[in-house]
Design a protein around this motif. Sequence first.
Motif, short mmCIF file in Angstrom:
data_model
loop_
_atom_site.label_atom_id
_atom_site.label_comp_id
_atom_site.label_asym_id
_atom_site.label_seq_id
_atom_site.Cartn_x
_atom_site.Cartn_y
_atom_site.Cartn_z
N GLN A 63 29.79 36.59 4.03
CA GLN A 63 28.66 37.26 4.83
C GLN A 63 29.30 38.35 5.79
O GLN A 63 28.58 39.68 5.85
CB GLN A 63 27.94 36.14 5.56
N THR A 96 27.98 43.28 2.01
CA THR A 96 28.73 42.02 2.24
C THR A 96 30.06 42.38 2.50
O THR A 96 30.48 43.30 2.82
CB THR A 96 28.99 41.01 0.98
N SER A 104 26.79 45.98 -1.62
CA SER A 104 26.24 44.53 -1.56
C SER A 104 25.59 44.22 -0.11
O SER A 104 25.23 43.06 0.15
CB SER A 104 26.92 43.69 -2.26
N ARG A 113 26.91 38.11 -3.72
CA ARG A 113 26.17 37.31 -2.93
C ARG A 113 27.31 36.23 -1.99
O ARG A 113 28.58 36.08 -2.76
CB ARG A 113 25.51 36.38 -3.54
N HIS A 150 26.87 38.77 -10.68
CA HIS A 150 26.08 39.27 -9.98
C HIS A 150 26.50 40.84 -9.59
O HIS A 150 25.55 41.72 -9.35
CB HIS A 150 26.15 38.55 -8.58
#
Length: 698
Positions: free
Chosen positions: A691, A605, A603, A530, A582
Amino acid sequence: MDRYPFTRDLVLIGGGHSHALVLRKWGMDPLAGVRVSVINPGPTAAYSGMLPGFVAGHYTRDDLDIDLVKLARFAGARFINGAVTGIDRTARTVTVPGRPPIGYDVLAIDVGITSEMPALDGFAAHGIPAKPLGAFAQAWEDYRARATAPQIAVIGGGVAGAELALAMAHALRDRSPKLHLIDRSRALAALGDKARHKMLAALAGYGVDIIENADVTQVLPQGVLLKDGRLIQSDFTTGAAGAKPHDWIAGTGLDLQDGFITVNAQLQTSDPMVFAVGDCAHMAASPRPKAGVYAVRQAPVLFDNLRAVLSGGQMRDYSAQRDYLKLISLGRKSALAEKFGTIWQGPLLWRLKDRIDRKFMMRLDDLPAMPAPVMPKTAALGLREALGDKPMCGGCGAKVGRAALQQVLGDAFGDDAGQVQMGQVITTDHLRALVADPVLMTQIAAIHALGDIWAMGATPQAATAQIILPRMDAALQQRSMAEIMASVTATMSKAGARIVGGHSALGDELTIGFTITGLVDRPITLAGARPGDALILTKPIGSGTIMAADMAGQAHGGDVIACLDLMVQSQAAASAILRQAHAMTDVTGFGLLGHLRGICDASATGAVLDWAQVPLMAGAAALAAKGVRSTLFADNQAGAGMIGGAVPDLAYDPQTAGGLLAAVAAKSADDLLRALTEAGYQAAIIGQITQAPEITLR
């Protein structure tokens, strides 16, 4: 050498001067069919001729040390880092604690002597024996760095003790040292009157206090207690009195003389399959004092006689010279020379000694480069490019590149292990050998394969082994399989898994692999990272570069051993600590950036990597700066994709049995790092998940 089946095991115990020279000669002229092993407690052996110069500050530790790992690699031998504690001549095995017995057909012993004084009260706790040399050199290096008001006591007023005292006095001359040379009778009694007078004058010139006819009764933390009640103040007490054989030799059942191994003119012991050389041996036919010059001159005879007994040839005699040129350092760059009672002294003799010593060390360091593959006159297009300019790396350096696998496997390419059913995962992995020792290679391969299970947060359950041995006869197959399976069982049992089967075969080279299942409540996958997560790495990187340098003879033995120690470090505790991560993977063949790319792609990301925080293995950065790279480097560079910022080569370095890379909640990162450090891991927080989809280094 490996083109021929192995049929005999030659084991060299110790890295003394004779064995070092034998390894060099073996690399130049190996005997087909012989597998060579060398056992030594540490990757280096100190050269006795340069020890006084090192103590005085004229040489560095690198100047002093013979790199046995490098020599073993050159000779095609397996290097075993350990101390021998016994020999079983009936079973023909050597005992090294912490590993299965090592089988031999022919054995040679070159372990030197020790100046330990077990009978002297307090010496074991507060004294430092001058031999073995390596341990003494390290202790002196540490003391010299910290001593402010040095007080030193040297027990033993022979030539060795006096030479050390002069060297110490010279090294600490700017700190007003107080040095004491203590002898139970007359100092330097073994020298003639002229030589003794000159040595005493040199000692007086440095202010060394000579205490004669004094019995030492106890060594205390604050100094040396004499029989007459005097306390000689000392914060560095060393013993250079006499020569003592290593204790384990007494249990070999070999014929001994005063504890030293008796050898005949062919350097054989009372067991014709066991040889001994150097200071640990007693030459029954022509007894001589303990001196390195004899070990050096024994080396060619030992080499020839080992080859003869292994091949059924004729052995030859070693003839010891009656006297030799003795060159004694006098602290500063000056030396005393003596032969046949004639004495010389001065700086020119130091230069002669320095030239002799450096020439000896150059022979052991300047080893011929590995030859490039010979190209046929006519070959397929692309063959030269496919061969490359160096041998293919082992371990993860021999893997297929990430880009090629991703293109072929598509969606099936990704996580370290796959789920068989709910709560159970499975993985398979194998490695082409990067070290010749099957025990160490088994540990590395097992930890490497277990990494896939640990990376998913699972507990290892069961394993099957796949083993390809190099071609060898039945007796050596049995020895090798016994070593491998003992190592497999110990490593897997410690991890909580049991061996349930496997397969073996003979091939061109040693290859070891495992299929392992694991149990897990919540599998940790590559997906799940994340934005804002911290990235934690649990092991330093650099193994691909170090092992590539080792293959090319460019790595320091100490760095290689440290690298291998990290490879066999279990990640079980780290996996348990990071169970709430995660996303997680193990950093192996694709390098740090390739495996980080795997997490980011899965992911959806990106990541920012703080390169200054990435832990590196000792020696890796220096080797990378010289352009040393694994053969998988280019594939890893392509597989990592576009990376922002200046990217060091080590970011693409393939790792074998590497650490875990975990994306964890930022708020828990510091606590997790603290737990990892307390558990013994060289872990670090090396960046964060972002992000934005790109990976950037800063």
